[in-house]
Design a protein around this motif. Structure first.
Motif, PDB file in Angstrom:
ATOM      1  N   ARG A 227       0.847  -1.196   0.000  1.00 38.89           N
ATOM      2  CA  ARG A 227       0.000   0.000   0.000  1.00 38.89           C
ATOM      3  C   ARG A 227       0.880   1.244   0.000  1.00 38.89           C
ATOM      4  NH1 ARG A 227      -2.598   1.355   4.086  1.00 38.89           N
ATOM      5  NH2 ARG A 227      -4.422   2.265   3.060  1.00 38.89           N
ATOM      6  N   ASN A 228       0.609   2.167  -0.917  1.00 42.23           N
ATOM      7  CA  ASN A 228       1.399   3.402  -0.963  1.00 42.23           C
ATOM      8  C   ASN A 228       1.328   4.158   0.358  1.00 42.23           C
ATOM      9  OD1 ASN A 228       2.534   3.500  -3.666  1.00 42.23           O
ATOM     10  ND2 ASN A 228       0.442   3.757  -4.426  1.00 42.23           N
ATOM     11  N   GLU A 229       0.184   4.081   1.001  1.00 40.05           N
ATOM     12  CA  GLU A 229      -0.002   4.812   2.260  1.00 40.05           C
ATOM     13  C   GLU A 229       0.861   4.270   3.391  1.00 40.05           C
ATOM     14  OE1 GLU A 229      -3.327   5.409  -0.441  1.00 40.05           O
ATOM     15  OE2 GLU A 229      -2.324   3.604   0.323  1.00 40.05           O
ATOM     16  N   SER A 230       1.439   3.078   3.205  1.00 41.05           N
ATOM     17  CA  SER A 230       2.307   2.513   4.236  1.00 41.05           C
ATOM     18  C   SER A 230       3.704   3.132   4.212  1.00 41.05           C
ATOM     19  CB  SER A 230       2.437   0.994   4.035  1.00 41.05           C
ATOM     20  OG  SER A 230       1.192   0.355   4.199  1.00 41.05           O
ATOM     21  N   TRP A 231       3.981   3.901   3.197  1.00 43.48           N
ATOM     22  CA  TRP A 231       5.298   4.526   3.046  1.00 43.48           C
ATOM     23  C   TRP A 231       5.184   5.968   3.535  1.00 43.48           C
ATOM     24  CZ3 TRP A 231       9.334   1.639   0.631  1.00 43.48           C
ATOM     25  CH2 TRP A 231       8.937   0.375   0.191  1.00 43.48           C
ATOM     26  N   PRO A 232       5.967   6.370   4.530  1.00 39.44           N
ATOM     27  CA  PRO A 232       5.735   7.653   5.206  1.00 39.44           C
ATOM     28  C   PRO A 232       5.906   8.886   4.323  1.00 39.44           C
ATOM     29  CG  PRO A 232       7.799   6.666   5.925  1.00 39.44           C
ATOM     30  CD  PRO A 232       7.070   5.619   5.139  1.00 39.44           C
ATOM     31  N   GLY A 233       6.629   8.771   3.234  1.00 37.68           N
ATOM     32  CA  GLY A 233       6.790   9.930   2.364  1.00 37.68           C
ATOM     33  C   GLY A 233       5.598  10.186   1.466  1.00 37.68           C
ATOM     34  N   TYR A 234       4.741   9.171   1.304  1.00 37.00           N
ATOM     35  CA  TYR A 234       3.617   9.284   0.374  1.00 37.00           C
ATOM     36  C   TYR A 234       2.693  10.431   0.792  1.00 37.00           C
ATOM     37  CZ  TYR A 234      -0.196   7.918  -2.732  1.00 37.00           C
ATOM     38  OH  TYR A 234      -1.165   7.908  -3.701  1.00 37.00           O
ATOM     39  N   GLY A 235       2.434  11.327  -0.155  1.00 37.30           N
ATOM     40  CA  GLY A 235       1.557  12.458   0.100  1.00 37.30           C
ATOM     41  C   GLY A 235       2.248  13.678   0.680  1.00 37.30           C
ATOM     42  N   GLN A 236       3.545  13.573   0.982  1.00 43.12           N
ATOM     43  CA  GLN A 236       4.270  14.721   1.524  1.00 43.12           C
ATOM     44  C   GLN A 236       4.380  15.821   0.461  1.00 43.12           C
ATOM     45  OE1 GLN A 236       5.952  15.013   4.802  1.00 43.12           O
ATOM     46  NE2 GLN A 236       4.399  13.451   5.158  1.00 43.12           N
ATOM     47  N   ALA A 303       4.649  31.723 -12.325  1.00 42.46           N
ATOM     48  CA  ALA A 303       5.775  32.069 -11.466  1.00 42.46           C
ATOM     49  C   ALA A 303       5.539  31.485 -10.077  1.00 42.46           C
ATOM     50  CB  ALA A 303       5.939  33.582 -11.386  1.00 42.46           C
ATOM     51  N   VAL A 304       6.580  30.890  -9.513  1.00 40.72           N
ATOM     52  CA  VAL A 304       6.477  30.310  -8.170  1.00 40.72           C
ATOM     53  C   VAL A 304       7.627  30.836  -7.322  1.00 40.72           C
ATOM     54  CG1 VAL A 304       5.339  28.224  -9.008  1.00 40.72           C
ATOM     55  CG2 VAL A 304       7.819  28.265  -8.800  1.00 40.72           C
ATOM     56  N   HIS A 305       7.449  30.730  -6.030  1.00 42.22           N
ATOM     57  CA  HIS A 305       8.447  31.219  -5.095  1.00 42.22           C
ATOM     58  C   HIS A 305       9.044  30.067  -4.302  1.00 42.22           C
ATOM     59  CE1 HIS A 305       7.272  35.330  -5.960  1.00 42.22           C
ATOM     60  NE2 HIS A 305       6.006  34.999  -5.736  1.00 42.22           N
ATOM     61  N   GLN A 306      10.257  30.259  -3.824  1.00 38.08           N
ATOM     62  CA  GLN A 306      10.932  29.247  -3.025  1.00 38.08           C
ATOM     63  C   GLN A 306      10.045  28.781  -1.881  1.00 38.08           C
ATOM     64  OE1 GLN A 306      15.024  30.126  -1.865  1.00 38.08           O
ATOM     65  NE2 GLN A 306      14.596  29.328   0.185  1.00 38.08           N
ATOM     66  N   GLY A 307       9.922  27.465  -1.735  1.00 36.51           N
ATOM     67  CA  GLY A 307       9.106  26.882  -0.673  1.00 36.51           C
ATOM     68  C   GLY A 307       7.660  26.637  -1.042  1.00 36.51           C
ATOM     69  N   GLN A 308       7.239  27.106  -2.224  1.00 35.29           N
ATOM     70  CA  GLN A 308       5.848  26.919  -2.642  1.00 35.29           C
ATOM     71  C   GLN A 308       5.595  25.452  -2.976  1.00 35.29           C
ATOM     72  OE1 GLN A 308       4.529  29.859  -5.449  1.00 35.29           O
ATOM     73  NE2 GLN A 308       2.824  28.599  -6.198  1.00 35.29           N
ATOM     74  N   VAL A 309       4.401  24.957  -2.638  1.00 39.64           N
ATOM     75  CA  VAL A 309       4.051  23.557  -2.907  1.00 39.64           C
ATOM     76  C   VAL A 309       3.802  23.363  -4.401  1.00 39.64           C
ATOM     77  CG1 VAL A 309       2.378  21.725  -2.477  1.00 39.64           C
ATOM     78  CG2 VAL A 309       3.087  23.222  -0.606  1.00 39.64           C
ATOM     79  N   LEU A 310       4.500  22.378  -4.971  1.00 33.91           N
ATOM     80  CA  LEU A 310       4.371  22.061  -6.399  1.00 33.91           C
ATOM     81  C   LEU A 310       3.550  20.801  -6.641  1.00 33.91           C
ATOM     82  CD1 LEU A 310       8.063  22.676  -7.550  1.00 33.91           C
ATOM     83  CD2 LEU A 310       6.157  24.306  -7.537  1.00 33.91           C
ATOM     84  N   GLY A 311       3.392  19.971  -5.613  1.00 28.07           N
ATOM     85  CA  GLY A 311       2.660  18.723  -5.765  1.00 28.07           C
ATOM     86  C   GLY A 311       2.867  17.871  -4.533  1.00 28.07           C
ATOM     87  N   ARG A 312       2.490  16.593  -4.650  1.00 26.04           N
ATOM     88  CA  ARG A 312       2.605  15.655  -3.536  1.00 26.04           C
ATOM     89  C   ARG A 312       3.391  14.421  -3.972  1.00 26.04           C
ATOM     90  NH1 ARG A 312       1.047  18.076   1.341  1.00 26.04           N
ATOM     91  NH2 ARG A 312      -0.270  19.824   0.697  1.00 26.04           N
ATOM     92  N   LEU A 313       4.275  13.963  -3.104  1.00 21.35           N
ATOM     93  CA  LEU A 313       5.140  12.825  -3.390  1.00 21.35           C
ATOM     94  C   LEU A 313       4.297  11.568  -3.613  1.00 21.35           C
ATOM     95  CD1 LEU A 313       8.413  11.959  -1.527  1.00 21.35           C
ATOM     96  CD2 LEU A 313       6.678  10.190  -1.870  1.00 21.35           C
ATOM     97  N   GLY A 314       4.574  10.886  -4.735  1.00 20.23           N
ATOM     98  CA  GLY A 314       3.789   9.719  -5.087  1.00 20.23           C
ATOM     99  C   GLY A 314       4.620   8.560  -5.595  1.00 20.23           C
ATOM    100  N   ASN A 315       4.017   7.775  -6.486  1.00 17.31           N
ATOM    101  CA  ASN A 315       4.643   6.531  -6.951  1.00 17.31           C
ATOM    102  C   ASN A 315       4.254   6.268  -8.404  1.00 17.31           C
ATOM    103  OD1 ASN A 315       6.108   4.116  -6.825  1.00 17.31           O
ATOM    104  ND2 ASN A 315       4.366   2.945  -6.023  1.00 17.31           N
TER     105      ASN A 315
END
Length: 387
Positions: A227-236, A303-315
């Motif tokens: 399960r992807n959700e079992s991996w702690p980085g998923y969705g970060q 245009a984006v700025h440093q630290g802005q969210v670009l997406g969520r870590l996936g698989n």
């Protein structure tokens, strides 16, 4: 006519020598069938395990005769082996043979068959005060026919050096316990993957990192590994490492099941899965790969700025477990680019995952040191860090 033209050239050469002074000794040349090409100027990169000198050489055998490399020297004209003399097992480890069949029964990697080539992947440690300039690379080949000396030296070729400093960027993810899998080394799958795109051989992932987050007790996953959700980085959250403009976005590709083949056929378009490529003001491109479908809030041209969210870590894409593939390149495509060096402005070094097989099997990693603040460095392969 040919003789007259040659004579005219000799007369002209004599006049020039008289005008500017004749050379006391002619240049020394040698003829060997090996052609040495440097793929990209060498870079000096500060990392968590010291300074690295990084570059690749393409070595082609232009003859039908098999040739065996017995040594490689890296230094200057005055000191030919000042930085390294590589032979034996170390030489075999240095070389890669793209396209060569795998398995037992193959000739040694140091043997370059006629009309074939090898690549030398240099990642040399440098002392803190070692200066890199006027680099030269030379090869030694074993005798390939009777009557030759024990070794034959190829004329050294110049190795250009990129004198600029690596680009300094901020964190692409937040929090602690991130492993830099397949990070800076000469043997990682990123470094050993040469890609020929648009008629040019490149190393797009030269400095790429697969960031995978560990659980609180130091494991890659907790619970059901499938399960992807079992991996702690998923969705970060995945973050812009600098101010810039979104160059391109790819979305809509499904996440994979951990440990299973990709859900989508892997092509040049889908290899990175859902991705964002950011064009930075410095002229480099930051690539973020394998994001969750539908998680990308930015659009091309934005245009984006440093630290802005670009997406969520996936698989998604060519990925077998949730992680963020991050790299810097000189073009706005994850594969049709050459990898550029970069460093992070600040992070904490927690240690190194020494046994990746055990970690992949669910074993727990424990830190072996107190967190060490680091600035202006690139995490080496399997370093564990916190931002």
């Amino acid at each position: 006519m040919a003789r007259r033209r040659f004579a005219q050239v000799l007369v002209l050469s004599g006049l020039l020598a008289a005008a500017f002074g004749a050379r006391a000794q002619p240049d020394v040349h040698s003829i060997t069938p090996l052609d040495i090409r440097i793929l990209r100027p060498a870079s000096v990169v500060p990392a968590t395990n010291g300074r690295h000198l990084v570059f690749e050489a393409l070595i082609s055998n232009f003859s039908p005769v098999p040739l065996t490399l017995s040594a490689v020297r890296l230094g200057t004209a005055a000191q030919p082996a000042a930085l390294a003399r590589i032979e034996g097992t170390a030489l075999a480890d240095l070389l890669s043979r793209p396209g060569r069949p795998a398995g037992e029964g193959q000739p040694p990697v140091t043997l370059i068959q006629g009309n074939t080539f090898a690549t030398a992947l240099f990642d040399l440690p440098l002392g803190g005060d070692t200066q890199v300039a006027d680099l030269q690379l030379a090869l030694t080949i074993a005798p390939f026919k009777p009557g030759l000396p024990d070794t034959t030296l190829n004329t050294a070729v110049a190795v250009p050096v990129d004198g600029s400093q690596p680009l300094v960027v901020s964190a692409p993810v937040a929090g602690t316990g991130w492993v830099a899998f397949n990070g800076l080394s000469a043997t990682s799958i990123h470094r050993t993957t040469l890609m020929v795109v648009d008629g040019q051989a490149r190393v797009p992932e030269r400095y790429a990192i697969d960031f995978m987050k560990l659980t609180g007790d130091g494991r890659e996953f907790s619970g059901d590994q499938a399960r992807n959700e079992s991996w702690p980085g998923y969705g970060q959250a995945v973050l812009a490492v600098a101010d810039g403009v979104v160059e391109s976005v790819r979305d809509g590709l499904p996440d994979n099941v951990p440990g299973q083949p990709p859900a989508q056929k892997v092509t040049l378009d889908t290899i990175a899965g859902n991705q964002v490529i950011l064009r930075l003001k410095a002229g480099a491109y930051a690539a973020y790969a394998h994001l969750i479908p539908g998680s990308i809030p930015v659009r091309p041209g934005q245009a984006v700025h440093q630290g802005q969210v670009l997406g969520r870590l996936g698989n998604s894409g060519q990925s077998d477990a949730p992680h963020l593939h991050f790299q810097m390149g000189d073009r706005g495509h994850i594969a049709a680019a050459d990898g550029l060096p970069f460093v992070f402005d600040a992070f904490a070094l927690l240690g190194v995952v020494a046994d990746t097989a055990a970690a992949d099997a669910g074993g727990a990693w424990t830190p072996s040191q107190a967190p060490q603040p680091r600035h202006g460095q690139l995490p080496a392969e399997n370093a564990v860090i916190g931002f």
